[in-house]
Design an enzyme around this catalytic site. Structure first.
Site, PDB file in Angstrom:
ATOM      1  N   PHE A 128      -6.080  -4.085  -4.268  1.00 36.62           N
ATOM      2  CA  PHE A 128      -5.047  -4.351  -3.276  1.00 36.62           C
ATOM      3  C   PHE A 128      -5.747  -5.010  -2.083  1.00 36.62           C
ATOM      4  O   PHE A 128      -6.776  -4.513  -1.619  1.00 36.62           O
ATOM      5  CB  PHE A 128      -4.380  -3.031  -2.879  1.00 36.62           C
ATOM      6  CG  PHE A 128      -3.145  -3.212  -2.060  1.00 36.62           C
ATOM      7  CD1 PHE A 128      -1.919  -3.401  -2.662  1.00 36.62           C
ATOM      8  CD2 PHE A 128      -3.218  -3.217  -0.674  1.00 36.62           C
ATOM      9  CE1 PHE A 128      -0.769  -3.578  -1.900  1.00 36.62           C
ATOM     10  CE2 PHE A 128      -2.080  -3.394   0.100  1.00 36.62           C
ATOM     11  CZ  PHE A 128      -0.846  -3.580  -0.514  1.00 36.62           C
ATOM     12  N   TYR A 225       4.121   7.051   0.723  1.00 41.33           N
ATOM     13  CA  TYR A 225       5.473   6.476   0.639  1.00 41.33           C
ATOM     14  C   TYR A 225       5.775   5.902  -0.734  1.00 41.33           C
ATOM     15  O   TYR A 225       6.875   5.442  -0.974  1.00 41.33           O
ATOM     16  CB  TYR A 225       5.700   5.421   1.729  1.00 41.33           C
ATOM     17  CG  TYR A 225       4.654   4.333   1.812  1.00 41.33           C
ATOM     18  CD1 TYR A 225       4.639   3.272   0.910  1.00 41.33           C
ATOM     19  CD2 TYR A 225       3.678   4.367   2.803  1.00 41.33           C
ATOM     20  CE1 TYR A 225       3.673   2.287   0.988  1.00 41.33           C
ATOM     21  CE2 TYR A 225       2.708   3.379   2.890  1.00 41.33           C
ATOM     22  CZ  TYR A 225       2.716   2.335   1.981  1.00 41.33           C
ATOM     23  OH  TYR A 225       1.753   1.366   2.053  1.00 41.33           O
TER      24      TYR A 225
END
Ligand SMILES: *Cc1c(COP(=O)(O)O)cnc(C)c1O
Length: 415
Positions: A128, A225
């Site tokens: 990422f 999240y």
């Protein structure tokens, strides 16, 4: 090869699913098949209850008294332990705070201070991007520190790890392909070379069983999240193995990590344990929503979760390949369930437009540049029938070419 399952077989699987009842713990809009819980988890009902109580009673009525009375001050550590139970951490090894990016920054500096005679950070070219961006930011503050990237400096990360390496920063599950990395094996490899390892668990916390202590990991970070359903921008977490606690130094020396924050002394003195990773005042309302979200996990058997995750992703691959291959859709990432996180990616040259057409029909996944359609399968609220229906809609969009409408080619800021 066995025949592709029919509709009756799918219904039977849902009926026999031991996690089926967990879906009632979430609010999901009618007519939506939500395959993006790997980007933003669905809203748990218990999060609303916590948010409401924290805002109306503790904030509005309790005011400043709630820092003590409502346990606000201890919340970051309390929730850290709740996350810790899902990632194989002992109590006191995890704290919830800041963002994953900020926690990577702290962990990288801490790791470099643990290996002062070494100067190399190893990371993955395909990780990422924020992980690499943060490594660049860390290197920029430390003369002589350099970065080696898998896929750039050598094909395999193992080949980059030698006695010059201070720290290896690695994603447990790749965000784009869904490939799962062998935590125990790579941790061993890093340790054999004398390096420290940091695991980014953004796509594995809440997605599959994780055993940081069992793997002898040094540090880990991750967000809450995605699969942990803490809400948009919910605070992240950071883990450090207990053996490092008293040697850890981190660069964001704010008052919340101080040994005696309310002594208001001059000069920083690090607090003990994992608390020294804190910096400033934490977002209590967000933490309370996360508390509600984490309560859901008290009733989840992670072995059952993993079994269902593999079954859902296997089924999705099987159905897409049977029905959609002729339209140029190809699997990205591992075919073998054990090597996969809880997501599946398919490549297509018009992936962006096809994903917009899917979202328009209520099947919500996401797009990752340049050509990947990404589908997350969160076993707590996705069923076998959802997989079946999503593939039927994908097939229809490809067969009719409905994705070719101009409106589906308009690029949004968040994909
Ligand atoms: C989602 C994700 C992040 C997000 O970082 P934030 O600072 O929380 O925005 C970081 N790393 C990985 C591997 C991710 O998947």
């Amino acid at each position: 090869m066995s025949a592709v399952p029919d509709h009756a077989a799918i219904e039977a699987r849902d009926a026999a699913d031991p996690l089926r009842h967990m879906r009632d713990r979430f609010v999901l809009p009618q007519g939506v098949i939500y395959l993006d819980g790997n980007s933003l988890g669905a809203a748990p009902k218990s999060a609303f209850a916590e948010l409401d109580k924290a805002a109306r009673e503790e904030w509005a009525d309790g005011l400043i008294r709630s820092w003590n009375r409502a346990g606000w001050f201890e919340l970051a550590e309390q929730l850290g332990d709740s996350v810790g139970r899902l990632i194989g951490a002992a109590a006191g090894e995890t704290v919830v705070c800041d963002t994953t990016s900020v926690n990577i920054y702290k962990a990288l500096h801490a790791a470099l201070w643990l290996r002062p005679e070494r100067s190399v950070i190893v990371a993955e070219g395909g990780s990422f991007p924020t992980d690499i961006y943060m490594a660049e930011g860390v290197a920029a503050t430390r003369p002589g520190v350099t970065i080696r990237l898998e896929g750039v400096d050598a094909p395999a990360i193992e080949d980059l790890i030698d006695e010059q390496v201070a720290v290896v920063l690695v994603n447990h599950v790749n965000y784009k392909s869904g490939e799962l990395c062998d935590m125990a094996a790579l941790t061993r490899k890093a340790h054999e070379a004398g390096a420290v390892i940091i695991w980014d668990l953004c796509h594995s916390a809440g997605a599959l069983p994780v055993d940081l202590d069992g793997a002898n990991a040094d540090f880990a970070v991750g967000c809450t999240y995605k699969y942990l359903n803490g809400g948009p921008g919910a605070p992240a977490f950071i883990y450090a193995a207990k053996r490092h606690h008293e040697h850890i130094r981190q660069p964001l020396t704010g008052w919340w990590g101080h040994a005696k924050p309310f002594a208001f002394e001059q000069g920083y003195q690090a607090g003990s344990g994992i608390r020294r990773f804190l910096c400033g005042t934490q977002p209590i309302l967000s933490l309370r929503a996360l508390k509600g979200a984490l309560d859901v996990w008290d009733d989840v058997d992670m072995t059952l979760l993993r079994q269902k995750s593999i079954a859902l992703t296997d089924l999705f691959i099987e159905l897409v390949e049977a029905r959609c291959s002729e339209y140029g859709v190809t699997l990205v990432g591992p075919r073998e369930g054990a090597r996969r996180g809880s997501q599946v990616s398919f490549a297509h040259q018009n992936a962006y437009e096809i994903m917009q057409a899917l979202i328009d029909r209520g099947v919500i996944g996401d797009f990752r540049a340049p050509n990947v359609m990404r589908f997350g399968f969160t076993p707590l609220y996705v069923g076998y029938r959802d997989v079946w229906d999503a593939v039927a809609i994908l097939h229809d969009i490809l067969k009719t070419g409905s994705w070719k409408q101009e409106r589906f080619a308009v690029r949004a800021a968040v994909t």
